[in-house]
Design an enzyme around this catalytic site. Structure first.
Site, short mmCIF file in Angstrom:
data_model
loop_
_atom_site.label_atom_id
_atom_site.label_comp_id
_atom_site.label_asym_id
_atom_site.label_seq_id
_atom_site.Cartn_x
_atom_site.Cartn_y
_atom_site.Cartn_z
N LYS A 115 0.83 -1.22 0.00
CA LYS A 115 0.00 0.00 0.00
C LYS A 115 0.85 1.25 0.00
O LYS A 115 0.47 2.26 -0.58
CB LYS A 115 -0.96 0.01 1.19
CG LYS A 115 -2.14 -0.91 0.99
CD LYS A 115 -3.34 -0.51 1.83
CE LYS A 115 -4.53 -1.41 1.54
NZ LYS A 115 -5.63 -1.22 2.45
N LYS A 197 -3.99 -11.09 -6.92
CA LYS A 197 -5.26 -11.46 -6.30
C LYS A 197 -6.39 -10.55 -6.80
O LYS A 197 -6.14 -9.39 -7.15
CB LYS A 197 -5.16 -11.45 -4.78
CG LYS A 197 -5.03 -10.09 -4.19
CD LYS A 197 -5.21 -10.11 -2.67
CE LYS A 197 -5.16 -8.66 -2.20
NZ LYS A 197 -5.36 -8.40 -0.83
N LYS A 200 -10.54 -4.87 -5.83
CA LYS A 200 -11.35 -3.78 -6.39
C LYS A 200 -10.50 -2.79 -7.17
O LYS A 200 -11.01 -2.07 -8.01
CB LYS A 200 -12.11 -3.07 -5.28
CG LYS A 200 -11.13 -2.52 -4.25
CD LYS A 200 -11.74 -1.67 -3.22
CE LYS A 200 -10.70 -0.95 -2.39
NZ LYS A 200 -9.74 -1.73 -1.67
P1 TYM Z 1 -10.10 -6.97 3.37
O1 TYM Z 1 -11.17 -5.98 3.64
O2 TYM Z 1 -9.03 -6.62 2.39
O3 TYM Z 1 -10.72 -8.34 2.90
C1 TYM Z 1 -11.78 -8.94 3.63
C2 TYM Z 1 -11.69 -10.45 3.57
O4 TYM Z 1 -11.73 -10.91 2.22
C3 TYM Z 1 -10.60 -11.73 1.96
N1 TYM Z 1 -10.15 -11.50 0.56
C4 TYM Z 1 -9.91 -12.48 -0.32
N2 TYM Z 1 -10.00 -13.82 -0.20
C5 TYM Z 1 -9.70 -14.55 -1.30
N3 TYM Z 1 -9.32 -14.02 -2.48
C6 TYM Z 1 -9.23 -12.67 -2.64
N4 TYM Z 1 -8.88 -12.16 -3.81
C7 TYM Z 1 -9.52 -11.84 -1.53
N5 TYM Z 1 -9.54 -10.50 -1.33
C8 TYM Z 1 -9.92 -10.31 -0.04
C9 TYM Z 1 -9.54 -11.27 2.96
O5 TYM Z 1 -8.56 -12.26 3.19
C10 TYM Z 1 -10.39 -10.98 4.17
O6 TYM Z 1 -10.67 -12.16 4.91
N6 TYM Z 1 -7.42 -6.20 7.50
C11 TYM Z 1 -8.60 -6.86 6.94
C12 TYM Z 1 -9.89 -6.42 7.60
C13 TYM Z 1 -9.86 -6.55 9.08
C14 TYM Z 1 -9.98 -7.76 9.81
C15 TYM Z 1 -9.90 -7.39 11.17
C16 TYM Z 1 -10.13 -9.11 9.44
C17 TYM Z 1 -9.72 -5.53 9.96
N7 TYM Z 1 -9.75 -6.05 11.23
C18 TYM Z 1 -9.97 -8.36 12.19
C19 TYM Z 1 -10.20 -10.05 10.47
C20 TYM Z 1 -10.11 -9.68 11.82
C21 TYM Z 1 -8.67 -6.52 5.46
O7 TYM Z 1 -8.16 -5.52 5.02
O8 TYM Z 1 -9.43 -7.41 4.75
#
Ligand code: TYM
Length: 333
Positions: A115, A197, A200
Site C-alpha cells: 500500500k 489477487k 477492487k
Molecule cells: P479486506 O477488507 O481486504 O478483505 C476482507 C476479507 O476478504 C478476503 N479476501 C480475499 N480472499 C480470497 N481471495 C481474494 N482475492 C480476496 N480479497 C480479499 C480477505 O482475506 C479478508 O478475509 N485487514 C482486513 C480487515 C480486518 C480484519 C480485522 C479481518 C480488519 N480487522 C480483524 C479479520 C479480523 C482486510 O483488510 O481485509
C-alpha cells in the site's frame, strides 16, 4: 450451554464494493461456521481511512455491506453484526497495542509495503500501525478462530505475537487466536491478470457481488486464460494460472473437485468452460444481490441491526478493555 461455544470474529473493510474474493475467501466460510460458534462480524470502517475515502461513499458502502452480510445468510439474531467505529474500545485498545508492537515488525508487513508503494503521497502513520488496530479488533472479543482469506494470514500472525508478548508481561489477558483459512477460495486471483489477487483496484478483473449478470458474464468470457498449446481444462497453477483460478472459483461455488471439473469439460476446451463458470457465479450471486437490494430499502431495519450489534459488541469489548487498563496500571474511573 451458550458459553461453551467457541468464538469467531472477522471483518471486511468497506473501502470498495464487496467482490467475489471477499465472498469466497471470507463470507462463505463465515456462513458455514456460524451455527457452531458465537460470532462477531464487523465493518472495518476505521481501517479504510488509512487511504483517502469519499465520506458519502464510505457511508453508502458500509450500509450496503451490512445488508450483504445479512443477505449472505448471517442472521443478526444469532450473530453480532456491527460497525467498528461504533465501538470505541477498538481505538482504545489499538493505542495500548501500538505501545506493545515494534517498529521493525510493522515494517515487514506485506500489506504495508504494497500500500505504501501504491500511495506514495500518503504513507500515513495509520497505514503503518494498521496491524495494531486489527489486533485490537480481534483480541477484544477473545475469539478462538479468525476466518480470513490467505492474504490476511500475516496480520493474524502478528496479532498472535502481540497477544503473546502482552500475556508474557501481564498473565493470560488475551486468548491467542488461530487464523482459519478456507480450503478453496482462500486466494481468488483477478480475471484479467491471474498473477495478482482479485481486488477492487483492478475492476475489469474483479466480480462485484452487486454486479448485473450480463456484466459478470462478460468478465468471465473475457477472463485471461493461458497461452499454452494445450487448450483443455486441467488444474496446474504453475503453468496454467488463468484456468486454474477459474477452476478454483468453480470448485468453491459448486463444491466439485478438480477431477470432477476436468471430467466435466473433457474435450470441450476453454470456450465452453469460461461461460459455465460465469453462469455458476451469476446463479450464486443472484439471490444475494436481490436480498441486499430488498434490505437496503428498509433502512430502519438495518439501523436496528447495527445499533443492537454495537451494544452487544461493546459489552464484550469493554470487559477485555477494562482488564487491559487495569493490568497496565491506568487509574480506574
Ligand atoms: P479486506 O477488507 O481486504 O478483505 C476482507 C476479507 O476478504 C478476503 N479476501 C480475499 N480472499 C480470497 N481471495 C481474494 N482475492 C480476496 N480479497 C480479499 C480477505 O482475506 C479478508 O478475509 N485487514 C482486513 C480487515 C480486518 C480484519 C480485522 C479481518 C480488519 N480487522 C480483524 C479479520 C479480523 C482486510 O483488510 O481485509
Amino acid at each position: 450451554m451458550e458459553k461453551e461455544k467457541k468464538t469467531l470474529l472477522s471483518g471486511i473493510q468497506p473501502s470498495g464494493d464487496l467482490h467475489l474474493g471477499n465472498y469466497l475467501g471470507a463470507i462463505k466460510n463465515w456462513k458455514e461456521l456460524c451455527d457452531q460458534f458465537d460470532c462477531y462480524w464487523f465493518m472495518a470502517d476505521m481501517h479504510t481511512i488509512t487511504v483517502r475515502q469519499e465520506p458519502a461513499e464510505l457511508r453508502r458502502r458500509t450500509l450496503t455491506q451490512i445488508a450483504t452480510y445479512i443477505a449472505c445468510g448471517l442472521d443478526p439474531e444469532k450473530n453480532t453484526i456491527f460497525v467498528q467505529s461504533h465501538v470505541p474500545a477498538h481505538a482504545e485498545l489499538g493505542w495500548v497495542l501500538d505501545c506493545y508492537t515494534m517498529f521493525g515488525e510493522l515494517s515487514r508487513m506485506t500489506q504495508f509495503k504494497d500500500k505504501s508503494a501504491r500511495n506514495a503521497d500518503n504513507i500515513n502513520a495509520g497505514l503503518f500501525t494498521y496491524p495494531c488496530l486489527m489486533a485490537a479488533d480481534i483480541l477484544l472479543y477473545q475469539p478462538d478462530f479468525v476466518p480470513v482469506g490467505e492474504d490476511q494470514k500475516q496480520h493474524v500472525e502478528i496479532c498472535r505475537d502481540i497477544a503473546n508478548r502482552f500475556n508474557h508481561v501481564y498473565g493470560e489477558v488475551f486468548r491467542v487466536p488461530e487464523p482459519y483459512i478456507p480450503k478453496t477460495g482462500a486466494r481468488v486471483m483477478g480475471l484479467s491478470a491471474p498473477e495478482n489477487k482479485m481486488s477492487k483496484s483492478v475492476p475489469e478483473g474483479c466480480v462485484f457481488l452487486m454486479e448485473k449478470p450480463e456484466d459478470i458474464m462478460r468478465k468471465f468470457k473475457r477472463a485471461v486464460t493461458d497461452s499454452d498449446t494445450e487448450r483443455w481444462v486441467r488444474y496446474d497453477p504453475e503453468t496454467k494460472p488463468g484456468v486454474s483460478n477459474l477452476m478454483s472459483i468453480y470448485a468453491a461455488v459448486t463444491g466439485k473437485t478438480y477431477e470432477d471439473i476436468e471430467r466435466e469439460f473433457d474435450g470441450k476446451g476453454y470456450g465452453a468452460f469460461k461461460p459455465a463458470v460465469g453462469e455458476a457465479v451469476v446463479e450464486l450471486l443472484r439471490p444475494i444481490r436481490e436480498e441486499t437490494e430488498r434490505l437496503l430499502a428498509d433502512k430502519a431495519y438495518l439501523e436496528s441491526v447495527y445499533r443492537a450489534g454495537a451494544e452487544k459488541a461493546s459489552y464484550a469489548a469493554n470487559k477485555t478493555l477494562r482488564k487491559v487498563y487495569k493490568k497496565v496500571g491506568f487509574l480506574p474511573r
